[in-house]
Design a protein around this motif. Structure first.
Motif, mmCIF file in Angstrom:
data_model
loop_
_atom_site.group_PDB
_atom_site.id
_atom_site.type_symbol
_atom_site.label_atom_id
_atom_site.label_comp_id
_atom_site.label_asym_id
_atom_site.label_seq_id
_atom_site.Cartn_x
_atom_site.Cartn_y
_atom_site.Cartn_z
ATOM 1 N N SER A 45 -35.594 -4.817 -22.549
ATOM 2 C CA SER A 45 -36.838 -5.420 -22.053
ATOM 3 C C SER A 45 -38.076 -4.633 -22.464
ATOM 4 N N THR A 66 -35.500 -7.760 -15.394
ATOM 5 C CA THR A 66 -36.309 -6.921 -16.285
ATOM 6 C C THR A 66 -36.966 -7.762 -17.382
ATOM 7 N N GLN A 67 -36.280 -8.762 -17.864
ATOM 8 C CA GLN A 67 -36.882 -9.633 -18.882
ATOM 9 C C GLN A 67 -38.048 -10.428 -18.300
ATOM 10 N N ALA A 101 -30.671 -2.536 -19.855
ATOM 11 C CA ALA A 101 -31.674 -3.526 -19.441
ATOM 12 C C ALA A 101 -33.083 -3.033 -19.720
ATOM 13 N N LEU A 102 -33.350 -1.748 -19.488
ATOM 14 C CA LEU A 102 -34.681 -1.185 -19.764
ATOM 15 C C LEU A 102 -34.966 -1.195 -21.261
ATOM 16 N N TYR A 160 -43.769 -3.606 -9.820
ATOM 17 C CA TYR A 160 -42.394 -3.325 -10.226
ATOM 18 C C TYR A 160 -41.499 -4.465 -9.766
ATOM 19 N N ARG A 181 -40.815 1.091 -13.517
ATOM 20 C CA ARG A 181 -41.088 -0.313 -13.177
ATOM 21 C C ARG A 181 -39.897 -0.969 -12.475
ATOM 22 N N LEU A 182 -38.830 -0.196 -12.268
ATOM 23 C CA LEU A 182 -37.593 -0.763 -11.716
ATOM 24 C C LEU A 182 -37.170 0.000 -10.466
ATOM 25 N N ASP A 198 -30.507 -7.987 -16.046
ATOM 26 C CA ASP A 198 -31.104 -8.399 -17.323
ATOM 27 C C ASP A 198 -32.220 -9.411 -17.103
ATOM 28 N N LEU A 239 -39.159 -2.042 -20.829
ATOM 29 C CA LEU A 239 -39.783 -1.478 -19.634
ATOM 30 C C LEU A 239 -39.459 0.005 -19.492
ATOM 31 N N THR A 276 -36.066 5.696 -12.592
ATOM 32 C CA THR A 276 -36.110 4.540 -11.706
ATOM 33 C C THR A 276 -36.309 5.002 -10.260
#
Length: 547
Positions: free
Chosen positions: A408, A365-366, A404-405, A382, A414-415, A362, A410, A443
């Motif tokens: 955020s 990604t934030q 989480a995505l 990323y 990006r992860l 969390d 995203l 991802t």
């Protein structure tokens, strides 16, 4: 008046010359004396009122030096012994008369025998007939009282391995039979004077005397293993039983419970080592530190006292920042900085890694979403987050990442999620489902520390892995060690053949950076480029590399 009393009683007086005399008594008193070992024809001639504990009790009472006036004593020896309690109560004294008191006698024989029987039951294991944990602790305490020099005794804890599996598969009756047989064999390994007890479900304690210190203790452990080498027969089956043995050496004035716990701690080490282990205070100190860290880590997570730092991942061709690896850091209020190599294993062992992993996902990604917002655009980089094998086995990773995505804002590209080979080996089928679920979220999946664990080409072919991370142990030594250099080249060639990109860890010199770039490595990280940075510093570093 005395005849109305429901207990044996007599009126006792003390003459001027100090002599003790029985003035009066009831029938119960007469019967009690008749059944005792007193053989005097005249009670006032009995030795017990002239000398001994009863005479002393009466004398002190009349002298006023014993306000309690009570005595427990045994009459006779062996099984015929009887137990009595004498109580004295003052009687009014007429003017000029000698002092008097009421002596009552309570026969406690039945009560004492019942207490002894109950205590014997309390100190005995009902299944094996051996002393139990309480009796064993008392035996240790008695041995400690006799210690004339250090290491005169040792405690061995013997843990029967795989017992729960046998108990579950064959039933509790077979399990009980095995425990009884196991106990009988243990007796065969003991010397005269050794004490054996059943201290837990499948745990036994042995107290041994030592003549040659730890050597004798290890010889005792060896004898136990020898008598257990022959398979056990249960029904029509032959079962080989192994045991883990921990040894703790007794010091003078040592607490029995502490000594027993030390032996139990050594058992845990014996299970890992596969052979008997002797308790080492240093190892126990480290274990206590790990437990303390677990407690403090739980509090730190609750109070949000951990931070995520970000180490740049550099594109070795362009020199720009391709992304950042999120790394947890913990600065304790009193202990200072605690290394991830210390608290991450504790988190995995305790299960706190699940909470820590969710927090890291969390927060990372934030942070990346915050950088986008500050820059006013979607940054071309990323963030990589590590996933523990424990998380893969116990948590719903796909749901965690998706949440989480979503929170955020995203997109999945990006992860990057970094997993070790151990997360695959423990449960390949589950790992496959997790990898496929992560890929469905767009991802990137990276295999961390590649080459250090259970490397399998089959996994690389079957699983949707995008990136191989070359472990720092190979990278740091490749300029001086031909074997390390060969391994790095082999990994790079393998990745190219499978259409994967590569990241080299531990780049600390310009020579390593240029050599890896020349060999075709995609990206790298290490102190040559930057140490892990706080979020603001990481964003500034990204800008500086762009310039």
């Amino acid at each position: 008046m005395l005849g109305a009393l429901p207990i044996a009683a007599a009126v006792i007086t003390q003459h001027v010359d100090g002599g003790i005399h029985v003035l009066a008594h009831n029938g119960r008193f007469r019967d009690t004396v008749d059944r005792s070992t007193c053989d005097a024809l005249e009670w006032n001639h009995a030795e017990c009122i002239k000398a001994g504990p009863i005479a002393e009790l009466l004398t002190n009472h009349f002298a006023g030096t014993d306000p309690v006036g009570e005595l427990d004593f045994r009459d006779g020896d062996g099984v015929a012994a009887r137990y009595f309690r004498i109580k004295l109560a003052p009687l009014p004294r007429a003017k000029g008369a000698a002092p008097r008191c009421l002596l009552s006698v309570v026969d406690r024989t039945v009560e004492v025998q019942a207490e002894r029987t109950l205590r014997a039951e309390m100190l005995r294991d009902s299944l094996t007939g051996l002393p139990n944990r309480l009796a064993f602790t008392e035996a240790i305490e008695k041995a400690g009282d006799k210690v004339a020099r250090d290491l005169e005794h040792a405690v061995l804890v013997v843990d029967m391995l795989r017992f729960s599996r046998i108990n579950e598969s064959m039933g509790s009756l077979a399990g009980d039979e095995l425990l009884i047989t196991f106990a009988r064999r243990l007796i065969l390994a003991l010397r005269g004077g050794d004490v054996l007890a059943r201290t837990g479900g499948n745990e036994f304690g042995v107290l041994v005397s030592l003549r040659r210190g730890v050597e004798d203790a290890l010889k005792a452990a060896e004898r136990i293993q020898e008598v257990m080498a022959t398979p056990f027969k249960l029904s029509d089956l032959e079962i080989r039983i192994e045991c883990a043995i921990g040894v703790a050496l007794m010091d003078a004035r040592q607490d029995p419970e502490e000594l027993f716990r030390n032996a139990q701690f050594a058992v845990k080490q014996a299970k890992q080592a596969g052979k008997p282990q002797v308790y080492e205070p240093k190892e126990a100190s480290l274990a206590r530190r790990r437990f303390s860290i677990e407690t403090e880590l739980r509090r730190a997570l609750e109070k949000d006292q951990l931070k995520l730092f970000y180490q740049p991942l550099i594109n070795l061709k362009s020199g720009e920042v391709a992304g950042f690896e999120a790394l947890a850091r913990w600065t304790h209020e009193e202990r200072g900085e605690i290394s991830p190599t210390e608290f991450i294993p504790v988190a995995e062992e305790s299960g706190l890694i699940l909470t820590l992993g969710r927090w890291a996902m969390d927060r990372a990604t934030q942070t990346l979403a915050g950088w986008d917002a500050a820059a006013g655009q979607k940054l071309p980089c990323y963030v990589a987050v590590n996933l523990s094998a424990i998380q893969v086995a116990r948590d719903d990773i796909a749901a965690l990442v998706e949440s989480a995505l979503r929170s955020s804002g995203l997109t999945g590209d990006r992860l990057t999620l970094e997993l070790t080979e151990s997360s695959i080996v423990q449960d390949p089928a589950r790992a496959t489902r997790v990898f496929e679920a992560l890929k469905s979220l767009d991802t990137t999946v990276a295999m961390d520390d590649f080459g250090t664990g259970y490397s399998s080409l089959a996994y690389l072919q079957r699983l949707p892995i995008d990136v191989l991370k070359i472990d720092r142990s190979f990278v740091s030594g490749m300029m001086i060690d031909p074997d390390s250099a060969a391994i790095v080249r082999a990994v790079l060639s393998l990745a190219e053949a499978l259409g994967m990109s590569t990241i080299a860890e531990g780049i600390e010199t310009v020579e390593l950076a240029t050599t890896l770039a020349a060999l075709g490595c995609s990206s790298g990280q290490g102190y040559y480029f930057s140490k892990p940075l706080e979020p603001e510093a990481a964003m500034e570093y990204w800008r500086s590399r762009r310039r």
